[in-house]
Design an enzyme around this catalytic site. Sequence first.
Site, PDB file in Angstrom:
ATOM      1  N   PRO A 235       0.816  -1.213   0.000  1.00 46.04           N
ATOM      2  CA  PRO A 235       0.000   0.000   0.000  1.00 46.04           C
ATOM      3  C   PRO A 235       0.851   1.265   0.000  1.00 46.04           C
ATOM      4  CG  PRO A 235      -0.178  -1.169   2.116  1.00 46.04           C
ATOM      5  CD  PRO A 235       0.765  -1.957   1.262  1.00 46.04           C
TER       6      PRO A 235
ATOM      7  N   LEU B 285       6.705   2.912   4.602  1.00 45.18           N
ATOM      8  CA  LEU B 285       6.969   1.534   4.158  1.00 45.18           C
ATOM      9  C   LEU B 285       7.880   1.476   2.944  1.00 45.18           C
ATOM     10  CD1 LEU B 285       3.483  -0.190   4.572  1.00 45.18           C
ATOM     11  CD2 LEU B 285       5.377   0.017   6.184  1.00 45.18           C
ATOM     12  N   GLY B 286       8.514   2.598   2.630  1.00 47.89           N
ATOM     13  CA  GLY B 286       9.414   2.602   1.484  1.00 47.89           C
ATOM     14  C   GLY B 286       8.671   2.474   0.164  1.00 47.89           C
TER      15      GLY B 286
ATOM     16  N   ALA C  77      10.508   4.116  -2.764  1.00 50.00           N
ATOM     17  CA  ALA C  77      11.662   3.336  -3.240  1.00 50.00           C
ATOM     18  C   ALA C  77      11.193   2.087  -3.982  1.00 50.00           C
ATOM     19  CB  ALA C  77      12.555   2.950  -2.063  1.00 50.00           C
ATOM     20  N   ALA C  78      10.161   1.415  -3.439  1.00 48.13           N
ATOM     21  CA  ALA C  78       9.653   0.200  -4.094  1.00 48.13           C
ATOM     22  C   ALA C  78       9.151   0.536  -5.495  1.00 48.13           C
ATOM     23  CB  ALA C  78       8.534  -0.415  -3.249  1.00 48.13           C
TER      24      ALA C  78
ATOM     25  N   ASP D 183      16.276   2.571   1.877  1.00 48.07           N
ATOM     26  CA  ASP D 183      15.009   2.101   1.297  1.00 48.07           C
ATOM     27  C   ASP D 183      15.213   1.451  -0.067  1.00 48.07           C
ATOM     28  OD1 ASP D 183      13.901   3.272   3.505  1.00 48.07           O
ATOM     29  OD2 ASP D 183      12.429   4.481   2.420  1.00 48.07           O
TER      30      ASP D 183
HETATM   31  O1  PMV Z   1       9.233   7.132   5.284  1.00 46.36           O
HETATM   32  P1  PMV Z   1      10.058   6.341   4.340  1.00 46.36           P
HETATM   33  O2  PMV Z   1       9.500   4.982   4.045  1.00 46.36           O
HETATM   34  O3  PMV Z   1      10.389   7.103   3.093  1.00 46.36           O
HETATM   35  O4  PMV Z   1      11.483   6.090   5.072  1.00 46.36           O
HETATM   36  C1  PMV Z   1      12.390   7.151   5.277  1.00 46.36           C
HETATM   37  C2  PMV Z   1      13.608   6.685   6.025  1.00 46.36           C
HETATM   38  C3  PMV Z   1      14.552   7.826   6.436  1.00 46.36           C
HETATM   39  O5  PMV Z   1      15.591   7.250   7.249  1.00 46.36           O
HETATM   40  C4  PMV Z   1      13.829   8.867   7.275  1.00 46.36           C
HETATM   41  C5  PMV Z   1      15.174   8.529   5.237  1.00 46.36           C
HETATM   42  C6  PMV Z   1      16.266   7.738   4.538  1.00 46.36           C
HETATM   43  O6  PMV Z   1      16.503   8.013   3.362  1.00 46.36           O
HETATM   44  O7  PMV Z   1      16.919   6.891   5.184  1.00 46.36           O
END
Ligand code: PMV
Length: 313
Positions: A92, A97-98, A101-102, A143
């Site tokens: 979702p 949850l990245g 990036a996914a 991520d």
């Molecule tokens: O919120 P998300 O899933 O984009 O995770 C971000 C993670 C961070 O450590 C805050 C940023 C990063 O690039 O590591």
Amino acid sequence: MGKGSGYGKVILFGEHFVVHGVPGIVSAIDSSTDAIVTKAKSGLTIKDERKTAKGYSEEKRLQQIESIERILNAMQLDPKTPLDIWIGGSLPGFSGLGASAASSVAIARAIGEELGLKLSNERINQLAYEAEIAYAGNPSGIDNTAATYGGLMWFKKNPVGGPDFVERLNVQGQIEIVICSTGKVANTKAMVEGVAERKKADSIKYGALFEQAESIAVAGRKALEAGDLKEVGKFMNKSHQILQEIGVSSVELDHLVDVARKQGAIGAKLTGGGGGGCMVALTPSESLQSRVADAFKAEGFEILTTKIGAIIR
Ligand code: PMV
């Protein structure tokens, strides 16, 4: 037509701190984003059919377009190459949850396949890092690494820009977790920038917190590798506390953490960028996992029940 997919992830230790070179621990989860890319006659069309938190797609739209242009640019192609892109899959669009990036890994793979480029995982990971700059400003790379390779990993950003330091972690079996979404879309870029600003303004306080974050990651790793889940949970709780102290938790995240702990979760913390987004609870056993999940559902929150230590591409 080219296809690709990328894993979602949950950070167990070190979000935000990893951006500044502190090690962290991340696990891919068994939900992924899929992409299909077809060459088009003109323009960029994106059909985004992911299930998302309310407002997620709208909030991320400009960053998404920039991320695709960045991928094309990094492939040394015209960033305005006409493409039709479909995005879907089981992950979702919840912050934390990245998902960005996914989707970037999925899109990079699908563009590569459509254009007949033979891209290694290493190259996909680099392209997705480029894309992540659009979403996170100064991403750590944790991520995109999890989204590309899957599995449970120790991650430390390379301070001088070469390959990051990544190690696979071996844990015995799989461990049940519950992820719960606050339903609030967060802006990762703003959250990352906020931490950097506060760190600069109060280097003594933040220096101590960053040292603590490193000790927690090291101790959390030892506990995970020893199979001592109670200890892992304890360090996840500590991790939430220092994330509160660097100002990235929220009323909703703190509430979800409390709910999880009251139901018997052995550790609970926000995961990802915070400021909304998601929390993760360590619930080893199916019965504990169901109990915690049911408590969230009873309050109307959306959840994902999954396991860590499970997936390797
Ligand atoms: O919120 P998300 O899933 O984009 O995770 C971000 C993670 C961070 O450590 C805050 C940023 C990063 O690039 O590591």
